[in-house]
Design a protein around this motif. Structure first.
Motif, short mmCIF file in Angstrom:
data_model
loop_
_atom_site.label_atom_id
_atom_site.label_comp_id
_atom_site.label_asym_id
_atom_site.label_seq_id
_atom_site.Cartn_x
_atom_site.Cartn_y
_atom_site.Cartn_z
N LYS A 1 0.81 -1.23 0.00
CA LYS A 1 0.00 0.00 0.00
C LYS A 1 0.84 1.27 0.00
CE LYS A 1 -3.08 -2.00 3.30
NZ LYS A 1 -3.81 -1.74 4.53
N VAL A 2 1.99 1.23 0.66
CA VAL A 2 2.81 2.42 0.84
C VAL A 2 3.42 2.85 -0.49
CG1 VAL A 2 4.94 1.18 1.45
CG2 VAL A 2 4.53 3.47 2.37
N GLY A 3 3.55 4.17 -0.67
CA GLY A 3 4.13 4.71 -1.89
C GLY A 3 5.37 5.53 -1.62
N LYS A 4 6.18 5.70 -2.64
CA LYS A 4 7.40 6.49 -2.53
C LYS A 4 7.04 7.90 -2.09
CE LYS A 4 11.47 7.83 -5.24
NZ LYS A 4 12.38 7.76 -4.16
N GLY A 5 7.74 8.38 -1.07
CA GLY A 5 7.51 9.72 -0.55
C GLY A 5 6.49 9.80 0.56
N ASP A 6 5.79 8.70 0.83
CA ASP A 6 4.83 8.70 1.93
C ASP A 6 5.55 8.94 3.26
OD1 ASP A 6 2.83 8.19 0.10
OD2 ASP A 6 2.45 6.14 0.76
N ILE A 7 4.78 9.32 4.27
CA ILE A 7 5.35 9.70 5.56
C ILE A 7 4.63 8.95 6.67
CG2 ILE A 7 5.69 11.63 7.16
CD1 ILE A 7 5.69 13.44 4.57
N ILE A 8 5.40 8.41 7.60
CA ILE A 8 4.82 7.78 8.79
C ILE A 8 4.67 8.84 9.87
CG2 ILE A 8 5.32 6.20 10.71
CD1 ILE A 8 6.57 4.29 8.67
N VAL A 9 3.51 8.86 10.51
CA VAL A 9 3.26 9.70 11.69
C VAL A 9 2.91 8.75 12.83
CG1 VAL A 9 1.76 11.43 12.74
CG2 VAL A 9 2.51 11.71 10.36
N ALA A 10 3.58 8.93 13.96
CA ALA A 10 3.39 8.01 15.08
C ALA A 10 3.39 8.75 16.41
CB ALA A 10 4.48 6.95 15.06
N GLY A 11 3.05 7.99 17.43
CA GLY A 11 3.04 8.53 18.79
C GLY A 11 4.42 8.51 19.43
N LYS A 12 4.43 8.17 20.69
CA LYS A 12 5.67 8.18 21.48
C LYS A 12 6.44 6.87 21.33
CE LYS A 12 3.40 11.09 24.85
NZ LYS A 12 2.66 11.09 26.10
N ASN A 13 7.75 6.97 21.48
CA ASN A 13 8.64 5.82 21.59
C ASN A 13 8.67 4.95 20.33
OD1 ASN A 13 10.53 4.40 23.14
ND2 ASN A 13 8.98 3.01 23.95
N PHE A 14 8.59 5.57 19.17
CA PHE A 14 8.63 4.82 17.92
C PHE A 14 9.99 4.15 17.77
CE2 PHE A 14 9.19 4.13 13.40
CZ PHE A 14 7.95 3.66 13.01
N GLY A 15 9.97 2.87 17.40
CA GLY A 15 11.20 2.12 17.17
C GLY A 15 11.81 1.49 18.40
N CYS A 16 11.01 1.34 19.45
CA CYS A 16 11.52 0.71 20.67
C CYS A 16 11.79 -0.77 20.41
CB CYS A 16 10.54 0.90 21.83
SG CYS A 16 8.89 0.23 21.54
N GLY A 17 12.42 -1.42 21.34
CA GLY A 17 12.70 -2.85 21.19
C GLY A 17 14.17 -3.10 20.98
N SER A 18 14.46 -3.95 20.04
CA SER A 18 15.85 -4.38 19.84
C SER A 18 16.66 -3.34 19.09
CB SER A 18 15.88 -5.70 19.07
OG SER A 18 15.56 -5.48 17.72
N SER A 19 17.94 -3.59 19.02
CA SER A 19 18.86 -2.65 18.37
C SER A 19 19.07 -2.95 16.89
CB SER A 19 20.22 -2.68 19.09
OG SER A 19 20.77 -3.99 19.02
N ARG A 20 18.26 -3.83 16.34
CA ARG A 20 18.47 -4.23 14.94
C ARG A 20 18.32 -3.06 13.98
NH1 ARG A 20 12.93 -7.55 15.13
NH2 ARG A 20 14.19 -8.65 16.64
N GLU A 21 19.23 -3.01 13.02
CA GLU A 21 19.17 -1.97 11.99
C GLU A 21 18.17 -2.30 10.89
OE1 GLU A 21 23.28 -1.55 10.77
OE2 GLU A 21 23.43 0.26 11.99
N HIS A 22 17.64 -3.51 10.91
CA HIS A 22 16.70 -3.93 9.87
C HIS A 22 15.48 -3.00 9.80
CE1 HIS A 22 19.07 -7.49 10.62
NE2 HIS A 22 18.61 -8.04 9.51
N ALA A 23 15.03 -2.51 10.95
CA ALA A 23 13.80 -1.70 10.99
C ALA A 23 13.94 -0.41 10.18
CB ALA A 23 13.40 -1.43 12.43
N PRO A 24 14.93 0.45 10.45
CA PRO A 24 15.01 1.66 9.64
C PRO A 24 15.38 1.38 8.18
CG PRO A 24 16.81 1.60 11.23
CD PRO A 24 15.88 0.48 11.56
N ILE A 25 16.14 0.33 7.93
CA ILE A 25 16.48 -0.04 6.55
C ILE A 25 15.21 -0.40 5.78
CG2 ILE A 25 17.63 -1.76 5.10
CD1 ILE A 25 19.86 -1.84 7.28
N ALA A 26 14.31 -1.15 6.41
CA ALA A 26 13.06 -1.54 5.76
C ALA A 26 12.18 -0.33 5.48
CB ALA A 26 12.30 -2.54 6.64
N ILE A 27 12.10 0.60 6.42
CA ILE A 27 11.29 1.80 6.23
C ILE A 27 11.84 2.63 5.08
CG2 ILE A 27 10.60 4.00 7.28
CD1 ILE A 27 10.47 2.46 9.98
#
Length: 169
Positions: free
Chosen positions: A50-76
């Motif tokens: 569903k997501v398109g190039k240039g789209d923007i994520i808006v979130a609440g507090k503490n986005f990206g908590c959990g493990s230290s894996r770099e996979h998460a920002p790489i995927a985004i």
């Protein structure tokens, strides 16, 4: 990096952890495009389609908590998301995002004022986020000049490669 970003909003709640962003079963993947195919699967299994190039994520507090894996920002970043705007970020996620050049912007109270599907515009230099759908305007936390320099060069790793000689002197 563009100084004015414009995109469709994908909204997420407080405490989105790295297992929601990239479920653990995908940690064997390392490529940006491979990881993008499973981004946010823990929240919405069809998000990557569903997501398109240039789209923007808006979130609440503490986005990206959990493990230290770099996979998460790489995927985004691989999914084409131009920025993540949240009320706050987990420290290690913030650092990993800086390393790869994923733009993160803090804006207090933003999750209560922006809705999924809204079109927003972010003027990084002016420190303003505009909700174009509802004609609202919000202040965002400005990035320091050195951070903008890092983002302009695609992240800390690229920045260091390009400026290593200057750092040694």
């Amino acid at each position: 990096m563009e100084k004015v970003l414009k995109g469709k909003v994908w909204k997420f709640p407080d405490d989105v952890d790295t297992d929601i962003i990239v479920p653990g079963r995908y940690l064997v993947l390392t490529g940006e495009k491979e990881l993008a195919s499973c981004v946010m699967e823990g929240y919405d299994p069809e998000f990557s389609q569903k997501v398109g190039k240039g789209d923007i994520i808006v979130a609440g507090k503490n986005f990206g908590c959990g493990s230290s894996r770099e996979h998460a920002p790489i995927a985004i970043k691989g999914a084409g998301i131009s920025a993540v705007v949240a009320e706050s970020f987990a420290r290690i996620f913030y650092r990993n995002s800086t390393n790869i050049g994923l733009l993160l912007i803090e804006a207090k109270g933003i999750s209560r004022n922006i809705e999924e599907g809204d079109e927003i515009q972010i003027d990084i230099d002016k420190g303003v986020l505009k909700d174009l759908t509802n004609s609202k305007e919000f202040q965002i936390t400005a990035l320091p000049d050195f951070m903008m320099g890092i983002m302009n060069e695609g992240g800390l790793i690229s920045y260091l490669r390009n400026h290593l000689a200057e750092i040694k002197d």
